[in-house]
Design an enzyme around this catalytic site. Structure first.
Site, PDB file in Angstrom:
ATOM      1  N   GLU A  49     -67.843-118.775-109.771  1.00 13.61           N
ATOM      2  CA  GLU A  49     -68.011-119.583-110.979  1.00 13.61           C
ATOM      3  C   GLU A  49     -69.168-119.018-111.795  1.00 13.61           C
ATOM      4  O   GLU A  49     -70.144-118.499-111.234  1.00 13.61           O
ATOM      5  CB  GLU A  49     -68.316-121.042-110.591  1.00 13.61           C
ATOM      6  N   ASN A  92     -66.793-126.681-112.819  1.00 12.42           N
ATOM      7  CA  ASN A  92     -67.193-127.490-113.974  1.00 12.42           C
ATOM      8  C   ASN A  92     -67.370-126.615-115.221  1.00 12.42           C
ATOM      9  O   ASN A  92     -67.149-127.067-116.340  1.00 12.42           O
ATOM     10  CB  ASN A  92     -68.506-128.221-113.675  1.00 12.42           C
ATOM     11  N   ASN A 112     -60.113-128.522-113.997  1.00  9.67           N
ATOM     12  CA  ASN A 112     -60.950-128.694-112.806  1.00  9.67           C
ATOM     13  C   ASN A 112     -61.510-130.103-112.733  1.00  9.67           C
ATOM     14  O   ASN A 112     -62.079-130.597-113.717  1.00  9.67           O
ATOM     15  CB  ASN A 112     -62.133-127.706-112.874  1.00  9.67           C
ATOM     16  N   GLU A 113     -61.349-130.752-111.578  1.00 15.13           N
ATOM     17  CA  GLU A 113     -61.987-132.049-111.292  1.00 15.13           C
ATOM     18  C   GLU A 113     -61.977-132.992-112.487  1.00 15.13           C
ATOM     19  O   GLU A 113     -63.008-133.576-112.836  1.00 15.13           O
ATOM     20  CB  GLU A 113     -63.424-131.840-110.788  1.00 15.13           C
ATOM     21  N   TYR A 157     -66.415-131.273 -99.800  1.00 20.43           N
ATOM     22  CA  TYR A 157     -67.729-130.752 -99.396  1.00 20.43           C
ATOM     23  C   TYR A 157     -68.295-131.672 -98.320  1.00 20.43           C
ATOM     24  O   TYR A 157     -68.123-132.890 -98.379  1.00 20.43           O
ATOM     25  CB  TYR A 157     -68.678-130.702-100.593  1.00 20.43           C
ATOM     26  N   GLU A 166     -61.718-125.940-103.404  1.00 20.27           N
ATOM     27  CA  GLU A 166     -63.179-125.903-103.220  1.00 20.27           C
ATOM     28  C   GLU A 166     -63.459-126.599-101.896  1.00 20.27           C
ATOM     29  O   GLU A 166     -63.114-127.780-101.741  1.00 20.27           O
ATOM     30  CB  GLU A 166     -63.921-126.628-104.342  1.00 20.27           C
ATOM     31  N   GLN A 174     -69.031-121.283-102.820  1.00 24.02           N
ATOM     32  CA  GLN A 174     -68.591-120.206-103.675  1.00 24.02           C
ATOM     33  C   GLN A 174     -68.802-118.890-102.933  1.00 24.02           C
ATOM     34  O   GLN A 174     -68.991-118.922-101.724  1.00 24.02           O
ATOM     35  CB  GLN A 174     -69.360-120.263-104.987  1.00 24.02           C
TER      36      GLN A 174
HETATM   37  O1  AHR Z   1     -68.847-125.520-106.620  1.00 28.16           O
HETATM   38  C1  AHR Z   1     -69.781-126.232-107.369  1.00 28.16           C
HETATM   39  C2  AHR Z   1     -69.149-127.321-108.221  1.00 28.16           C
HETATM   40  O2  AHR Z   1     -68.641-128.302-107.379  1.00 28.16           O
HETATM   41  C3  AHR Z   1     -67.970-126.935-109.073  1.00 28.16           C
HETATM   42  O3  AHR Z   1     -68.319-126.417-110.308  1.00 28.16           O
HETATM   43  C4  AHR Z   1     -67.259-128.234-109.259  1.00 28.16           C
HETATM   44  O4  AHR Z   1     -65.873-128.071-109.461  1.00 28.16           O
HETATM   45  C5  AHR Z   1     -67.582-129.009-107.998  1.00 28.16           C
HETATM   46  O5  AHR Z   1     -67.987-130.296-108.268  1.00 28.16           O
END
Ligand code: AHR
Length: 514
Positions: A28, A73, A173-174, A245, A293, A355
């Site tokens: 990213e 993001n 995205n999201e 996450y 992710e 990432q």
């Molecule tokens: O990976 C970091 C961020 O986490 C990304 O930009 C977003 O998609 C997620 O919230």
């Protein structure tokens, strides 16, 4: 004191094929992932285009297959046109997603050339935050149309005659998250995703499209979001995403080590919704789950300490954002999340460790300085290298630990795969905190090709991390012993991750005499 566990592997039972794209990653335009990460003109190892060769070597070693780009993001405020054309003419912009300054020195052309150099398939995300179907389709035409149109000729004039041939596209995205630029309701997003998908398929029916699912399983709209988005898009998309996450909350290490239980449940929930929507609507198209992710990320620290300072400050270029340092425990959690992804190969069509460099990443580097492997690098590398072929059903009998989040959880998590050459790979995560675990695997007729374990260094510190020039945490050889009952036995230290590779034993040659 040690306890015993048994892993029974069904060698001849059918199982799903592990998708190669399960071992994807993510770059990213955020923090120091691109700038001062993969790209640093002036670094002693930089090539003519400004990309670091030392980082490139680690990316190759990591062995990922797919790379999601350019966000995250970031993509929800990004104009792809800013990143093409002569670098000297590109606009400098504010990036509202990460309160940073974007120089646009890396864009589609530079990134694609780099991705090709490390054998990564690009998974391109389009901006459905501030933009819509038209700009997404224009990017597709620019990237993939052979020539003879204004956009494709512009690509050629910018140095790339051959199309980029990008097959895989994320529709935003999201978009469920209030933090997202252009955040939408499920209906609003479902509509724009469907319109974008339809238009992109008019231009190129062969594209593979990923609808944006939930940002996490705890977001209140989880479930309803998927149902509504799929109601709009199920006949148009090939995958729906999950973002996941994990972190150690309030010192609850046992629950943290059991994170794969959560991921298994999250995947099962989304799979059930996909099945419902397909059945209700008579949709024959397969829809995979793209875990695009996933990682360990200390989000609490980011949300309660770091974020406010970042957003109140200047607009720096490539600031140090979420550069988490990973411990042995984190590596074991990453290893067990990989086990979960592989176990769920029948439903998970791809996955991206978020990432790649510096930003919650398996690879770290310093400007002008060294690049190194974080602890989490190793489980990813070894799974990507060896966990290929078919998933083998297995049963684990092991002691359990009572966890606050998930109740009793098996101390041992495991998955096994078999490749076309008959090689069996067994991945094991020992989540127990206190004692070693003797693991027995009845696998007659196999010989050990390689066995390694990642655990705390000699001082037993499971909080150990790797730093520049000091990779104290790395896999080490694991002794595999034959037992009297024709099984193989290993001893796993507490909080450890192991890889055992086995090959069918060569037939014994007998010599006859006349
Ligand atoms: O990976 C970091 C961020 O986490 C990304 O930009 C977003 O998609 C997620 O919230």
């Amino acid at each position: 004191m040690s306890a015993t566990a048994h892993v029974q592997i069904a060698l001849d039972a059918p199982g799903a094929v592990v998708p190669a794209r399960l071992f994807g990653t993510f770059v990213e335009h955020m923090g120091r992932c691109v700038y001062e990460g993969i790209y640093e003109p002036g670094h002693p190892t930089a090539d003519a285009a400004g990309f670091r060769d030392d980082v490139r070597a680690l990316v190759r070693e990591l062995g990922a297959t797919v790379v999601r780009y350019p966000g995250g993001n970031f993509v929800s405020g990004y104009a792809w046109e800013d990143g093409v054309g002569p670098q000297g003419d590109r606009p400098v912009r504010l990036d509202a997603a990460w309160h940073s300054t974007e120089t646009n020195q890396v864009g589609l052309h530079e990134f694609a050339r780099w991705a090709e150099s490390v054998d990564l398939e690009i998974m391109e995300a389009v901006n459905l935050g501030t933009r819509g179907p038209a700009e997404a389709a224009q990017l597709l035409e620019y990237a993939n149309h052979p020539g003879g149109t204004a956009l494709s000729d512009r690509r050629a004039a910018n140095g790339r005659t051959e199309p980029f041939g990008i097959r895989l596209w994320c529709l935003g995205n999201e978009m469920d998250g209030p933090w997202q630029i252009g955040h939408k309701t499920a209906d609003e997003y479902g509509r724009i995703a469907a319109e974008t998908a339809r238009l992109m398929r008019f231009y190129d029916p062969s594209v593979e499209l990923v609808a944006a699912g939930s940002s996490n399983r705890e977001i209140p709209i989880f479930g309803a979001w998927e149902r509504t988005v799929l109601a709009h898009t199920a006949d148009l998309v090939d995958h729906i995403s999950i973002h996941a996450y994990y972190e150690e909350l309030d010192g609850d290490t046992a629950s943290f080590l059991a994170s794969a239980v959560h991921l298994d449940g999250y995947i099962a929930d989304v799979a059930a919704i996909i099945d419902d929507v397909r059945a209700e609507r008579g949709i024959t198209r397969e829809i995979g789950i793209s875990v695009d992710e996933w990682n360990v990320w200390n989000q609490t620290r980011w949300n309660t300490q770091d974020k406010d300072a970042v957003f109140a400050g200047d607009w720096p270029i490539a600031p140090r954002l979420i550069e988490d340092e990973y411990t042995v425990t984190d590596a074991v959690v990453v290893g067990s999340l990989l086990i979960s992804l592989i176990r769920n190969s029948a439903r998970v069509s791809m996955a991206n460790l978020a990432q790649l460099v510096n930003v919650i990443a398996p690879i770290r580097c310093e400007p002008g300085g060294a690049a190194w492997r974080q602890t989490t690098f190793f489980p990813f590398r070894d799974a990507a290298r060896h966990a290929r072929g078919r998933v083998l059903p297995l049963d684990v009998a092991a002691p359990t630990t009572e966890t606050a989040r998930f109740g009793p959880v098996s101390d041992l998590d495991a998955v096994a795969t078999v490749g076309d050459d008959g090689e069996v790979t067994v991945l094991l995560a020992h989540r127990g905190l206190d004692a070693a675990l003797e693991v027995q695997l009845p696998l007659p007729g196999f010989e050990v090709r390689e066995a390694t374990v990642l655990a705390a260094p000699a001082d037993g510190d499971r909080r150990a991390v790797n730093t520049a020039g000091a990779e104290h945490v790395a896999p080490r050889p694991l002794e595999v012993r034959p037992t009297a009952s024709d099984a193989l036995e290993v001893t796993l230290p507490p909080v450890s991750w192991a890889v055992i590779r086995l090959a069918p034993a060569s037939p014994t040659t007998t010599t006859t005499t006349d």
